[in-house]
Design a protein around this motif. Sequence first.
Motif, short mmCIF file in Angstrom:
data_model
loop_
_atom_site.label_atom_id
_atom_site.label_comp_id
_atom_site.label_asym_id
_atom_site.label_seq_id
_atom_site.Cartn_x
_atom_site.Cartn_y
_atom_site.Cartn_z
N GLU A 1 34.18 49.05 39.58
CA GLU A 1 34.64 48.07 38.61
C GLU A 1 35.56 47.04 39.25
O GLU A 1 35.61 45.88 38.82
CB GLU A 1 35.34 48.75 37.43
N GLU B 1 34.20 43.15 39.41
CA GLU B 1 34.97 42.08 38.78
C GLU B 1 35.30 40.97 39.76
O GLU B 1 35.25 39.78 39.42
CB GLU B 1 36.26 42.63 38.18
N ARG C 1 34.01 37.12 39.09
CA ARG C 1 34.89 35.95 39.06
C ARG C 1 34.31 34.79 39.88
O ARG C 1 34.35 33.63 39.45
CB ARG C 1 36.28 36.31 39.59
N TYR D 1 34.34 42.12 31.67
CA TYR D 1 35.38 41.41 32.41
C TYR D 1 35.74 40.09 31.73
O TYR D 1 35.62 39.01 32.32
CB TYR D 1 34.94 41.19 33.85
N ALA E 1 37.69 37.33 33.50
CA ALA E 1 37.17 36.84 34.77
C ALA E 1 36.44 35.50 34.64
O ALA E 1 35.72 35.10 35.55
CB ALA E 1 36.23 37.88 35.39
#
Length: 325
Positions: free
Chosen positions: A105, A109, A113, A157, A160
Motif C-alpha cells: 500500500e 500510493e 501519486r 488513496y 493522492a
Amino acid sequence: MAVHAHPDDESSKGAATTAKYVAAGAEVHVVSCTGGERGDILNPQLKQDVHILRDLVQVRRDEMRAAQEILGCGHTWLGFVDSGLPEGDPLPPLPEGCFALEPIEVTTEALVRVIREQRPHVMTTYDEMGGYPHPDHITCHTVSMSAFAAAGDPTAYPDAGEPWQPLKIYYNHGFTRGRIMAFHEALVARQMESPYVDWIKAWEKRPERTITTRVECGAWFPVRDRALMAHATQVDPDGTFFRVPLDLQREIWSTEDYELALSYLPFDGPEDDLFAGVGSLHEADALASKAGLTLAHDGRTTPEPVVAAADERAGQQPGQHDEDA
C-alpha cells in the motif's frame, strides 16, 4: 509513463521507443522506483575511480540526469531503496527497508501519486517475472499493476490526487528469445563471434512471451545507445550490448517489442504503436477521467514460479546484473 526498477533500466529497455515518441511530440515520463544504491560498478575502466567509490549514489543520480536529457523525457525518483540481488545458498534475507520489503500500500500510493500528477494514457512496466527474477523488478511489476488498477478509483488513496485511469499497460520485452536468436544467427552467418551462446542456453528454461506490439524505432537506436552509455558505471563499453553493429540491428530486428497486459480500449490484434486506439488527446483525456471503466482486454498470464537468480545469471541481459542497476 515507463516504470522501471533502477536507473539505467530506462535506457536498456524501451529507450528507442521513448526517443521516437518524444521526437513525435509526445510527453514521456520515466519513473525510477529505486536509486540503484546497491549497484556494482560494472564498467571495468571505472572500478577504482575514487569519486565513484566515495559517492555512488550521487554518481548514479548524475548519470540518470544525463540519460534523461539525451532521451528528452521527464523523470521521477519514486524514492525507495534498492534491494540488491541476493546471492548464496540459501539466499540471504533482503536488507531491511528496501523496496521489495515495503508494504504494497505504501509503494502503490507513491506511484498512484505520480500517475495522477503526470496523467499518462499509456504505461509500460515488466512482466510478472520482472523480466528476470531480481526482487526489485518483480516488485516493480507488482507495484505498477497495483497502481494501474488504483489510479482511476476515487475511493483508492483519496489524498493522492484526482483519479486518473491510464488506458493501457504493457510489459516491455526488449530481450526475447526470437530477437536474441536472430542476432546470434546473423552474426554466425557473417562469421562474427556471437556473445549470445550462454543467453540461448539460459532461455531454454523460459517460455517465450506473447508479443502484441512491435514499435519500429531503428532510427533511434543511436539515441538509445547514447543514453545507456550515460550510465557509465553500469555498462561495459566493450560488452555484449554493443557487440552487434547498429546497421545489423536495424536490418535484423528494428523494433522494440511489448506485450499488452491490460487495456480499457479494444485490442484488435498485432499493433505497431503503443498509442493504438487511444484517439485524440481530448478523447483520451475524457476517457481517462471517466469513472467505472470496464476492461476490454486482459492479456495477463498465470505467474510462473520465480526461477532462482543463480540459474539466470548465465543469460543476464545488459542492465541485468548483480544489482541490475
